[in-house]
Enzyme design. Structure first.
Site, PDB file in Angstrom:
ATOM      1  N   THR A  46      55.099 -22.469  36.826  1.00  0.00           N
ATOM      2  CA  THR A  46      54.347 -24.511  35.886  1.00  0.00           C
ATOM      3  C   THR A  46      54.775 -25.067  36.393  1.00  0.00           C
ATOM      4  O   THR A  46      56.683 -25.482  36.121  1.00  0.00           O
ATOM      5  CB  THR A  46      53.824 -23.860  34.596  1.00  0.00           C
ATOM      6  N   LYS A  57      46.266 -23.285  32.847  1.00  0.00           N
ATOM      7  CA  LYS A  57      47.098 -22.985  31.980  1.00  0.00           C
ATOM      8  C   LYS A  57      47.828 -24.429  31.230  1.00  0.00           C
ATOM      9  O   LYS A  57      48.448 -24.036  30.198  1.00  0.00           O
ATOM     10  CB  LYS A  57      48.553 -22.682  33.052  1.00  0.00           C
TER      11      LYS A  57
END
Length: 418
Positions: free
Chosen positions: A98, A172
């Site tokens: 991420t 996400k």
């Protein structure tokens, strides 16, 4: 499983190691690399790490990069011994870390220079990586998705292509907002339950039994149209119930002294949440011959929506007469407007030097749009001449508290959001 595509995994932590185990279980044994030489120990079916990311690229068609942060991603992809040093056109890099969207676009552009496909791939839940139990949330060109899909399907229970490069990472991140935002919601809800003497485990039991699949959490999304807009008719149908329930939560928090800032924010932003513009549809007042109901209505008109809730629960003779006589028969009389009566009452409150009473009266003026902050401040100065400066200090305190609370409850302006 694809018998021809070769898989690689860079980084053998919880997620990368789990992906490698899932691939190996499906017979798709990956080439792996980790800065720790013994990182594959204990990972069922996973071979020892190779000497560098470049060595993984030499023997792979699709490489999952499961590192911690942007700097590590840059190093293993474009560094001196990175994937691109040995990559050939047709390789696809799948970034599982991420990172910020600018980093995603930077790495996608770098890979494109070498003829290498790139996918940003958020994954969740990370603790299910070794059980073929994660969802792969992809951003990237369809060509790259098609090239990597046989390998992705060997470790993910579901693959969701969300859009162009960056879309997977954005999805996400948005999903994480739902997760941690709901945690804050649960924290406040549990605090309210405990304050009322309820074991929070009973709250969890009720939620699990009433909504075992969690549909309510995403109900708003499912009611919106393709442009993310909630139909006005739906919003107007929901609004009365939503505001009533949130007002009840406010009252419960106030009764037990529980800090519930999220409840306040959600209540303040209710109409924005429901995509409703303008003022709420007016609710017809009760008939005057229903004295108690009309008195409660006039109390809310005087001091703001929901003010009467606490007095309804009091149940003592004084509270009942306050509603039935003071508000139903005095505040409800014709001849003076609510604003006129408020100004008279503000003057009386100023003479007794009670800042908490002044705050209630001033808040009603602000909520109803009868007076603005500058007009209330001017009223303090005017009353000081007639009540004395010491009592005016209490008046100033009450008015200031009302203005501050009312200002804090307002949604940010477009300028403030920039």
């Amino acid at each position: 499983m694809s018998d021809t595509l070769r898989a690689g995994v860079i980084g053998l932590g919880m997620i990368g190691g789990g992906v490698a185990v899932s691939l190996a279980r499906r017979g798709h044994v990956p080439a792996v690399y980790d800065v720790r030489p013994d990182a594959a120990a204990g990972l069922a079916g996973v071979p020892d790490p190779l000497g560098s990311p470049a060595e993984v690229a030499e023997v792979s068609d699709v490489v999952m990069v499961a590192v911690v942060d942007a700097d590590q991603a840059r190093e293993v992809i474009g560094g001196e011994h990175g994937l691109l040093r040995a990559a050939r056109p047709g390789l696809t890099v799948v970034l599982l870390a991420t990172v910020a969207l600018p980093v995603v676009h930077e790495l996608a552009a770098l890979c494109a220079e070498f003829g290498v496909g790139f996918l940003d791939c958020g994954v969740t839940p990370g603790d299910k990586a070794a059980e073929n139990g994660m969802v792969a949330i992809l951003g990237g060109e369809q060509k790259a998705v098609d090239a990597a899909l046989p390998v992705l399907e060997d470790w993910a229970k579901r693959v969701v292509h969300c859009g162009p490069p960056g879309a997977g990472m954005a999805t996400k991140i948005a999903r994480n907002v739902v997760t941690y935002g709901s945690w804050r919601t649960v924290a406040e809800a549990a605090a309210l339950a405990r304050a009322a003497g309820v074991d929070a485990a009973r709250l969890a039991e009720v939620i699990d039994a009433a909504d075992p699949e969690g549909r309510t959490l995403l109900q708003l999304l499912r009611m919106q149209d393709a442009d993310g807009v909630l139909p006005e008719a739906v919003g107007r149908q929901i609004e009365p119930l939503m505001t009533k329930d949130l007002d009840a939560a406010r009252d419960l928090a106030a009764a037990f002294g529980v800090q519930a800032p999220l409840v306040e924010t959600v209540r303040t932003q209710a109409r924005r949440t429901l995509h409703l513009d303008g003022e709420p549809a007016p609710v017809p007042p009760p008939a005057k011959d229903d004295v108690h109901a009309y008195g409660l209505h006039m109390m809310d008109r005087a001091y703001g929506p929901g003010f009467s809730t606490a007095i309804q629960e009091a149940g003592d003779p004084f509270s009942a007469e306050t509603v039935d006589y003071l508000f139903a028969q005095v505040w409800g009389r014709e001849g003076l407007s609510v604003r006129d009566r408020r100004l008279l009452t503000l003057g009386v409150a100023a003479t007794v030097g009670r800042p908490e009473l002044v705050q209630i009266i001033a808040n009603g003026a602000l909520v109803n749009g009868e007076l603005i902050a500058d007009q209330l401040r001017e009223a303090v100065l005017h009353l000081a001449v007639y009540t004395g400066w010491c009592k005016a200090t209490a008046t100033h305190t009450g008015v200031t508290a009302a203005i501050d609370a009312h200002t804090a409850a307002q949604p940010p302006t477009a300028q403030e959001q920039k």
